[in-house]
Design an enzyme around this catalytic site. Structure first.
Site, short mmCIF file in Angstrom:
data_model
loop_
_atom_site.label_atom_id
_atom_site.label_comp_id
_atom_site.label_asym_id
_atom_site.label_seq_id
_atom_site.Cartn_x
_atom_site.Cartn_y
_atom_site.Cartn_z
CB CYS A 56 62.80 42.81 21.18
SG CYS A 56 63.53 41.16 21.16
CB CYS B 63 62.64 39.34 23.49
SG CYS B 63 62.15 39.74 21.80
#
Ligand code: AVW
Length: 259
Positions: A82, A163
């Site tokens: 992420c 993400c």
């Protein structure tokens, strides 16, 4: 001999499939897995190659669908951390130089999937299990050519995996830094999942100081799309010199991953 086959040694003059495609792809795959720790051990470069060629061999090179690459995409396992994904459009050189120098972010081409295929060309032919080394359709010659369908599929996958906070690097020196027909505008942005992506940092890179591309019609379009998807974002105009400085001197204070 192997050195000849790595990324920057590719002979790109051919109109057909890149010479030594199989060797290049498998060598890149092995080299990547060797160099990058934390790659899942399930990756097998020979199996990955098989999956790749089965996506398009034996097919009309103007009728290779984006979905034809689905089984191949599943043979490649890689977690994308992420807050690390960088999307780009018309900023290929500077975006890739930036990720290489700073390790702040990674582009599709810094992942195994993108790294293996970067800069290569390939196609097969109907009723044959051979590659066509003489002639392959160009990017715009027909929509569903093997190379374009691959990049669409790989880009969709890369965007789906993103993400946390993501970065988008656009080119402020052109009329439409955000182009709805580009892969970023037509594929990736549609796959951004607001449940997974917390923030989109748009950085418009320009060699002219004081241009304010973030207020342009093109960027307003992008803003509307992100708003409709309930994605939080900001847009900043950044001097190209600032990024170049960062690439040349990644550990300097001014180079703070261009926040
Ligand atoms: P781009 P995108 N002929 O800079 O947003 C040959 O426009 O589309 O950025 N090759 C082409 C053509 C063409 N007319 N148009 C595009 N390409 C190929 C994947 C060519 O290789 C990454 F994740 C060119 O360098 C980025 O976020 C590349 O597509 C996003 O999609 C980029 O065209 C960049 O695609």
């Amino acid at each position: 001999v192997v050195v000849m086959y790595v990324k920057y040694g590719v002979d790109d003059d051919t109109k057909g499939t890149t010479k030594n495609l199989k060797t290049i792809v498998i060598e890149r795959c092995r080299e990547y897995i060797r160099a990058v720790s934390q790659m899942p051990s399930s990756n097998n470069c020979d199996a990955i190659w098989e999956g790749f060629q089965n996506s398009f061999l034996g097919k009309d090179p103007c009728k290779v669908n984006v979905e034809d690459y689905d089984p191949f995409i599943r043979t490649v396992q890689q977690d994308i951390p992420c807050n690390k994904s960088l999307f780009w459009s018309k900023t290929s050189q500077i975006a890739h130089d930036f990720t290489k120098a700073t390790k702040c972010f990674m582009t599709l081409e810094d992942t195994l999937l993108g790294h293996m295929m970067d800069g290569l060309k390939w196609c097969g032919q109907l009723h044959s299990k051979e590659f066509n080394y003489t002639s392959c359709p160009g990017w715009n010659e027909c929509e569903f050519n093997p190379v374009r369908s691959f990049w669409r599929r790989a880009s969709a996958h890369f965007a789906e995996l993103a993400c946390g906070s993501v970065m988008v690097m656009l080119n402020g020196s052109i009329d439409s830094p955000f182009n709805k027909q580009s892969i970023f505008g037509s594929v990736e942005i549609k796959k951004f999942d607001p449940e997974k992506i917390s923030y989109v940092s748009i950085r418009v890179i320009d060699s002219l100081q004081d241009r304010t591309s973030c207020n342009s019609i093109s960027l307003q379009d992008l803003g509307r799309i992100l708003n409709n998807s309930r994605l939080d974002f900001d847009c900043k105009d950044i001097d190209k010199s600032e990024i170049l400085q960062c690439i040349n001197d990644p550990i300097s204070q001014s180079c703070d991953c261009v926040n």
